[in-house]
Motif scaffolding. Structure first.
Motif, PDB file in Angstrom:
ATOM      1  N   ILE A  69       0.835  -1.196   0.000  1.00  0.00           N
ATOM      2  CA  ILE A  69       0.000   0.000   0.000  1.00  0.00           C
ATOM      3  C   ILE A  69       0.873   1.251   0.000  1.00  0.00           C
ATOM      4  CG2 ILE A  69      -1.561   1.357   1.465  1.00  0.00           C
ATOM      5  CD1 ILE A  69      -2.951  -1.221   2.232  1.00  0.00           C
ATOM      6  N   THR A  70       0.475   2.248  -0.783  1.00  0.00           N
ATOM      7  CA  THR A  70       1.188   3.517  -0.841  1.00  0.00           C
ATOM      8  C   THR A  70       0.304   4.635  -0.281  1.00  0.00           C
ATOM      9  OG1 THR A  70       0.388   4.188  -3.027  1.00  0.00           O
ATOM     10  CG2 THR A  70       2.322   2.725  -2.947  1.00  0.00           C
ATOM     11  N   ARG A  71       0.943   5.725   0.079  1.00  0.00           N
ATOM     12  CA  ARG A  71       0.196   6.889   0.575  1.00  0.00           C
ATOM     13  C   ARG A  71      -0.750   7.405  -0.499  1.00  0.00           C
ATOM     14  NH1 ARG A  71       1.419  10.967   4.405  1.00  0.00           N
ATOM     15  NH2 ARG A  71      -0.453  12.233   4.674  1.00  0.00           N
ATOM     16  N   GLY A  72      -0.317   7.347  -1.750  1.00  0.00           N
ATOM     17  CA  GLY A  72      -1.178   7.797  -2.836  1.00  0.00           C
ATOM     18  C   GLY A  72      -2.444   6.975  -2.957  1.00  0.00           C
ATOM     19  N   GLN A  73      -2.342   5.661  -2.760  1.00  0.00           N
ATOM     20  CA  GLN A  73      -3.529   4.804  -2.818  1.00  0.00           C
ATOM     21  C   GLN A  73      -4.492   5.121  -1.675  1.00  0.00           C
ATOM     22  OE1 GLN A  73      -1.386   1.104  -2.815  1.00  0.00           O
ATOM     23  NE2 GLN A  73      -1.569   0.846  -5.035  1.00  0.00           N
ATOM     24  N   VAL A  74      -3.934   5.403  -0.502  1.00  0.00           N
ATOM     25  CA  VAL A  74      -4.786   5.800   0.628  1.00  0.00           C
ATOM     26  C   VAL A  74      -5.532   7.083   0.285  1.00  0.00           C
ATOM     27  CG1 VAL A  74      -4.788   6.552   3.036  1.00  0.00           C
ATOM     28  CG2 VAL A  74      -3.311   4.657   2.330  1.00  0.00           C
ATOM     29  N   ALA A  75      -4.820   8.049  -0.289  1.00  0.00           N
ATOM     30  CA  ALA A  75      -5.452   9.318  -0.660  1.00  0.00           C
ATOM     31  C   ALA A  75      -6.526   9.122  -1.727  1.00  0.00           C
ATOM     32  CB  ALA A  75      -4.391  10.304  -1.142  1.00  0.00           C
ATOM     33  N   ASP A  76      -6.241   8.244  -2.711  1.00  0.00           N
ATOM     34  CA  ASP A  76      -7.228   7.973  -3.761  1.00  0.00           C
ATOM     35  C   ASP A  76      -8.480   7.317  -3.173  1.00  0.00           C
ATOM     36  OD1 ASP A  76      -5.497   9.010  -5.626  1.00  0.00           O
ATOM     37  OD2 ASP A  76      -4.786   7.059  -6.345  1.00  0.00           O
ATOM     38  N   VAL A 282      15.609   2.074   9.443  1.00  0.00           N
ATOM     39  CA  VAL A 282      16.418   1.267   8.538  1.00  0.00           C
ATOM     40  C   VAL A 282      15.537   0.230   7.852  1.00  0.00           C
ATOM     41  CG1 VAL A 282      18.307  -0.393   8.390  1.00  0.00           C
ATOM     42  CG2 VAL A 282      18.505   1.592   9.903  1.00  0.00           C
ATOM     43  N   LEU A 283      15.577   0.210   6.527  1.00  0.00           N
ATOM     44  CA  LEU A 283      14.933  -0.839   5.743  1.00  0.00           C
ATOM     45  C   LEU A 283      16.005  -1.773   5.206  1.00  0.00           C
ATOM     46  CD1 LEU A 283      12.434   1.282   3.568  1.00  0.00           C
ATOM     47  CD2 LEU A 283      12.064   0.337   5.851  1.00  0.00           C
ATOM     48  N   TYR A 284      15.792  -3.059   5.330  1.00  0.00           N
ATOM     49  CA  TYR A 284      16.710  -4.025   4.730  1.00  0.00           C
ATOM     50  C   TYR A 284      16.374  -4.127   3.249  1.00  0.00           C
ATOM     51  CZ  TYR A 284      19.138  -8.500   3.970  1.00  0.00           C
ATOM     52  OH  TYR A 284      19.959  -9.497   3.492  1.00  0.00           O
ATOM     53  N   SER A 285      17.358  -3.850   2.382  1.00  0.00           N
ATOM     54  CA  SER A 285      17.118  -3.752   0.934  1.00  0.00           C
ATOM     55  C   SER A 285      18.067  -4.635   0.139  1.00  0.00           C
ATOM     56  CB  SER A 285      17.259  -2.286   0.486  1.00  0.00           C
ATOM     57  OG  SER A 285      16.416  -1.435   1.201  1.00  0.00           O
ATOM     58  N   PRO A 286      18.058  -5.952   0.350  1.00  0.00           N
ATOM     59  CA  PRO A 286      18.983  -6.816  -0.381  1.00  0.00           C
ATOM     60  C   PRO A 286      18.613  -6.913  -1.859  1.00  0.00           C
ATOM     61  CG  PRO A 286      17.388  -8.146   0.800  1.00  0.00           C
ATOM     62  CD  PRO A 286      17.143  -6.718   1.208  1.00  0.00           C
ATOM     63  N   GLN A 333       9.187  -2.433  -1.284  1.00  0.00           N
ATOM     64  CA  GLN A 333       9.128  -1.888   0.070  1.00  0.00           C
ATOM     65  C   GLN A 333       9.419  -0.389   0.065  1.00  0.00           C
ATOM     66  OE1 GLN A 333      12.226  -3.049   2.869  1.00  0.00           O
ATOM     67  NE2 GLN A 333      10.705  -3.250   4.498  1.00  0.00           N
ATOM     68  N   ILE A 334      10.380   0.021  -0.733  1.00  0.00           N
ATOM     69  CA  ILE A 334      10.698   1.452  -0.831  1.00  0.00           C
ATOM     70  C   ILE A 334       9.537   2.214  -1.471  1.00  0.00           C
ATOM     71  CG2 ILE A 334      12.213   3.129  -1.971  1.00  0.00           C
ATOM     72  CD1 ILE A 334      14.467   1.003  -1.650  1.00  0.00           C
ATOM     73  N   LEU A 335       8.946   1.640  -2.519  1.00  0.00           N
ATOM     74  CA  LEU A 335       7.849   2.321  -3.212  1.00  0.00           C
ATOM     75  C   LEU A 335       6.551   2.311  -2.416  1.00  0.00           C
ATOM     76  CD1 LEU A 335       8.410   1.227  -6.925  1.00  0.00           C
ATOM     77  CD2 LEU A 335       9.268   3.240  -5.705  1.00  0.00           C
ATOM     78  N   ALA A 336       6.521   1.566  -1.309  1.00  0.00           N
ATOM     79  CA  ALA A 336       5.367   1.608  -0.412  1.00  0.00           C
ATOM     80  C   ALA A 336       5.432   2.790   0.546  1.00  0.00           C
ATOM     81  CB  ALA A 336       5.273   0.308   0.387  1.00  0.00           C
ATOM     82  N   LEU A 337       6.556   3.500   0.566  1.00  0.00           N
ATOM     83  CA  LEU A 337       6.638   4.737   1.331  1.00  0.00           C
ATOM     84  C   LEU A 337       5.706   5.779   0.706  1.00  0.00           C
ATOM     85  CD1 LEU A 337      10.530   4.884   1.745  1.00  0.00           C
ATOM     86  CD2 LEU A 337       8.880   4.367   3.558  1.00  0.00           C
ATOM     87  N   PRO A 338       5.329   6.818   1.447  1.00  0.00           N
ATOM     88  CA  PRO A 338       4.447   7.844   0.869  1.00  0.00           C
ATOM     89  C   PRO A 338       4.993   8.397  -0.449  1.00  0.00           C
ATOM     90  CG  PRO A 338       4.646   8.163   3.224  1.00  0.00           C
ATOM     91  CD  PRO A 338       5.611   7.069   2.868  1.00  0.00           C
ATOM     92  N   ASP A 339       4.101   8.724  -1.359  1.00  0.00           N
ATOM     93  CA  ASP A 339       4.487   9.168  -2.694  1.00  0.00           C
ATOM     94  C   ASP A 339       5.424  10.378  -2.668  1.00  0.00           C
ATOM     95  OD1 ASP A 339       3.105   7.208  -3.966  1.00  0.00           O
ATOM     96  OD2 ASP A 339       1.514   8.485  -4.753  1.00  0.00           O
ATOM     97  N   GLU A 340       5.273  11.232  -1.659  1.00  0.00           N
ATOM     98  CA  GLU A 340       6.082  12.448  -1.618  1.00  0.00           C
ATOM     99  C   GLU A 340       7.460  12.221  -0.994  1.00  0.00           C
ATOM    100  OE1 GLU A 340       3.179  12.597   1.917  1.00  0.00           O
ATOM    101  OE2 GLU A 340       3.208  11.881  -0.149  1.00  0.00           O
TER     102      GLU A 340
END
Length: 435
Positions: A69-76, A282-286, A333-340
């Motif tokens: 889920i992204t912040r943009g989807q919540v807003a939509d 910290v996000l683990y990003s392997p 996981q990174i793209l699930a952060l808020p759109d801004e």
């Protein structure tokens, strides 16, 4: 249908008959939160949208991949409810994603406490623990904390180094600093690191952290040099020990301590810390490496070799321990952060000779990244990434750099004649560029 509020009902996957029944029960609009093609026999959004139009219902498709889920989807989702002039029926496979979007939006807008989310799910018979996890993961980005970010571009290695500071306290972190190295002469220098120190002094900043995102394969780290100059703690992700265990074999260093003790702090996945008064996570990003992490500091995410600028795509995954499949998961996981959320990359190779760039946003990456926007599934991405990697030679400094960077940026100790010597194996890696 399960009633969430006066304005919202949720349901599992609906059919044409369900749409007619919803109309009869006073529903004025449908929100579909399920991507097409999740399972065989699933009605498409177009099919159900046509039925909704026939009976006079509004219809909105906001497809959500589970766990992304992204912040943009919540807003939509909030906008779809707000624009309807009566009750709305939202659905996905089970109703959970629809209820999750609603719960996140209610907490963000202050109408619900985070502690009320799980009880709401229990009343509805759906698991809303994912909404709580999303809110926890995005908390730093929801506070409005906006650090100052100064970038330093190294033309020799196309690397981007950062000083990130809290404007309120003047506390700062240095991220992925470069120690200068000329492979032709064997000379080392501290030109990049000293530029960073000059900036810190001239702006009255106090260094709290020296942060590595991973052991780099294309430049030396200046973390150890900067620690000696500032007395500040160094840090990296805890999975660096896996890289050390792998590469000590390449260098035939049986006594090398593969325990991460070369840094003052090893961050665990999901661990939080402070930069001044700004929350950081910290996000683990392997994927690019076994040890890669992302630092989310306020509204800024430092992703290094996970995403590049949108016109450059994503990082290679063919180093020992790399995985295109795991890179895809890290990117999601990174793209699930808020759109801004501001995205700061670790390299820019200046396609078509343009000026170097290093800052974008989550929204821009989702819309325009050449490897993400054109690949709808993990399998498509893996195929594109692996085909691209098969054409790339090994970085020219990989065998030089790893022995320094897996040791926290420490150069080899001087030998009896006072000189330092690098060591690297012959015929250890594939990818020779003979042409």
């Amino acid at each position: 249908m399960k009633q969430v509020s006066d304005k919202l009902y949720i349901a599992p996957q609906i059919t044409a008959a369900d749409i007619h029944a919803a109309k009869a029960q006073g529903i004025v609009a449908i929100v579909n939160n399920r991507p097409d093609g999740e399972e065989a026999g699933q009605p498409t959004s177009s099919e159900n949208g046509s039925v909704a139009a026939t009976v006079g219902l509004g219809y909105t498709h906001i497809p959500v991949v589970p766990g992304q889920i992204t912040r943009g989807q919540v807003a939509d989702f909030q906008a779809a409810l707000g624009n309807a002039d009566g009750p709305v029926l939202a659905h996905c496979k089970t109703g959970t994603r629809s209820a999750t979007l609603h719960a996140i939006g209610e907490v963000l807008d202050g109408r619900m406490a985070k502690s009320e989310v799980v009880p709401l799910g229990a009343r509805l018979g759906v698991d809303l623990s994912g909404a709580v996890k999303w809110l926890d993961a995005n908390e730093a980005n929801l506070t409005g904390a906006k650090p100052d970010v100064k970038a330093f571009f190294d033309k020799r290695t196309f690397s981007v180094q950062y000083v990130v500071s809290d404007p309120a306290t003047k506390k700062c972190a240095i991220i992925d600093p470069v120690l200068d190295f000329d492979e032709k002469s064997g000379a080392t220098a501290t030109i990049n690191a000293d530029r960073i120190l000059d900036y810190i002094r001239s702006n009255g900043l106090q260094v709290e952290w020296i942060l590595d995102t991973h052991p780099h394969a294309d430049h030396f780290s200046a973390a150890h040099y900067l620690k000696e100059k500032t007395g500040t703690s160094t840090a990296i992700g805890e999975k660096v020990v896996e890289v050390q265990k792998l590469w000590k074999g390449f260098y035939n260093w049986p006594d090398f301590p593969a325990d991460g003790s070369q840094w003052d702090k090893l961050f665990a996945e999901g661990e939080t810390f402070k930069l001044g008064k700004i929350d950081a996570k910290v996000l683990y990003s392997p994927g690019h490496t076994l040890a890669s992490i992302t630092y989310v500091i306020g509204d800024a995410a430092f992703v290094h070799d996970t995403l590049f600028m949108p016109d450059s795509g994503t990082a290679r995954c063919d180093f020992p321990g790399g995985s295109a499949s795991r890179l895809w998961d890290s990117i999601q996981q990174i793209l699930a952060l808020p759109d801004e959320t501001r995205i700061f990359v670790g390299h820019d190779y200046q396609p078509d000779g343009r000026e170097p760039r290093w800052e974008s946003t989550v929204a821009e990456q989702k819309a325009a990244n050449t490897h993400i926007s054109t690949c709808r599934t993990k399998d498509e991405f893996v195929a594109v990434r692996e085909a691209r990697d098969a054409t790339l030679p090994m970085p020219k400094l990989i065998l030089h750099a790893l022995q320094v960077n897996m040791n926290g940026g420490r150069l080899p100790a001087p030998e009896a004649n006072g000189k330092r010597f690098l060591k690297f194996p012959l015929d250890a890696l594939k990818g020779a560029a003979w042409d």
